[in-house]
Motif scaffolding. Sequence first.
Motif, mmCIF file in Angstrom:
data_model
loop_
_atom_site.group_PDB
_atom_site.id
_atom_site.type_symbol
_atom_site.label_atom_id
_atom_site.label_comp_id
_atom_site.label_asym_id
_atom_site.label_seq_id
_atom_site.Cartn_x
_atom_site.Cartn_y
_atom_site.Cartn_z
ATOM 1 N N LEU A 1 14.493 -4.737 -23.999
ATOM 2 C CA LEU A 1 13.992 -5.000 -22.648
ATOM 3 C C LEU A 1 14.790 -4.147 -21.680
ATOM 4 C CD1 LEU A 1 12.042 -6.939 -21.128
ATOM 5 C CD2 LEU A 1 14.058 -8.313 -20.614
ATOM 6 N N VAL A 2 14.117 -3.523 -20.749
ATOM 7 C CA VAL A 2 14.794 -2.695 -19.729
ATOM 8 C C VAL A 2 14.428 -3.221 -18.352
ATOM 9 C CG1 VAL A 2 14.913 -0.414 -18.686
ATOM 10 C CG2 VAL A 2 14.878 -0.637 -21.176
ATOM 11 N N LYS A 3 15.415 -3.313 -17.494
ATOM 12 C CA LYS A 3 15.212 -3.588 -16.068
ATOM 13 C C LYS A 3 15.637 -2.321 -15.334
ATOM 14 C CE LYS A 3 14.293 -8.133 -15.879
ATOM 15 N NZ LYS A 3 13.124 -8.711 -15.200
ATOM 16 N N PHE A 4 14.731 -1.707 -14.638
ATOM 17 C CA PHE A 4 15.013 -0.405 -14.044
ATOM 18 C C PHE A 4 14.749 -0.449 -12.546
ATOM 19 C CE2 PHE A 4 15.601 3.906 -13.329
ATOM 20 C CZ PHE A 4 14.464 4.543 -12.832
ATOM 21 N N ASN A 5 15.783 -0.015 -11.755
ATOM 22 C CA ASN A 5 15.623 0.111 -10.295
ATOM 23 C C ASN A 5 15.805 1.572 -9.948
ATOM 24 O OD1 ASN A 5 16.446 0.214 -7.396
ATOM 25 N ND2 ASN A 5 16.208 -2.007 -7.582
#
Lengths: 183, 264
Positions: free
Chosen positions: B175-179
């Motif tokens: 899972l990736v959370k990208f800002n």
Amino acid sequence: MTPQGTTGETTTDWSLLARIGQRDEEALSALYDRYSGLVFSEAKRILRDTGAAEEILQDLFYQIWRTSERFDPAKGSLAGWLLVAARNRAISKLRRRSGISEGLDENGVTLSVDVELHAAQNLLLDKVKAVMGSLPENQREALECAYFEGMSHTEIAKKTGQPLGTVKTRIRSAMEALKKVLS
Amino acid sequence: MEELELFALGALSEDEAAALQAHVSRCEECATKLAQARGSAALLAFAAEQGRPAGTVKAELMARIRANREAERRYAWPSKIEAPDGGGSTTKPDTKRNWWNWVLVPAAVALALVSFALSWQNRRIAAELQKEQKAAESMIRDRQQVEKMVGVLASADTVTVKLAGTGDEGTASGLVKFNAKAGIVMYAADLPALPADKSYQMWLVPAGGTPISAGLLGPGGHAWGNMWTGEVPANTQAKAFAVTIEPVGGMAQPTGPKVLLGAT
């Protein structure tokens, strides 16, 4: 021991005292030789005890050794201090008084004659002896009670059974005679 | 005054003597006469029968003086008394009160030892303080990092990208959370452990250009619960994210097999 060289009789009391202040034992020895006889004799006359008189003699000269810097020539003669101090200590012992606060003031005693030389001392001894011998018995007794026994005029009056005024007069007369000869 | 002679002899009562003393202190004439009377009274000592003390008295006196001199030897002041008449006196070498040897030197040594001990202690305290400061700075950085992560997670600009296993790791996931604005990539993965000489490396695959490394996941296995954070240039538009197996320490560009992949 007869003082020799730089401690000879031409050396003044204050010269000797100054050298005593610098721990010159010869100077103290010379001063002792100069006055030990007078001091001892006075103390012995008061105490009638040779050992006690010698103790006072030694203590006084040891005091000179320890506190020479306290003597101020401007305030009196060293010989005067020695004689009065010896008298006070002897009277204190004699009368078992605590301290010497009741004695004579030792400071600022200026003798009317120079006693640094043995010849002068001998001359003075003869003069005083002659004066004392010439005094009426009651005057001499009153004077000796006052000086050598530390008695007040009241005590002398009580001892002799004489009126207080009479005792005072006798003492004054004796002192006047002494001063007349010494002057 | 008639009482001066008696006063000089000490023959007055205490009260009388005190009164006369008070007067003499104010009267110069009487003070002079009193001094003369005292001088005369002192000469009464010459009325005593003369004798000589024992010779031992002087010997004892001199012995006492020598004992006193020995005791004073280390402490005697150099005296500068001079006779008024300057007659014939010479001075002997002065002995100095040797405070330096007996008081100041030990005191100086003690002071030096105390100063050294305090200096050493100060250095030790300074080192510990520095250590604590570094730990505090590290904690601050960690907190700042956590705050950054929380900020990223909570931001509306953060996108979530699911990663699926590829090739031999078909069951793997991530899972990736990208800002993009902050340039922060946060990721978690469930991957098997690697040999010690290998690492999982996260890649951001931009819309144009070569993949950009977003950090290493290490050789160990990564069960869910570990969140890794990597940084990429801000405002980078990501097309996809991928995880490859690379040599330990990572590579500038993907060289190994791809194990996870997910498109934005």
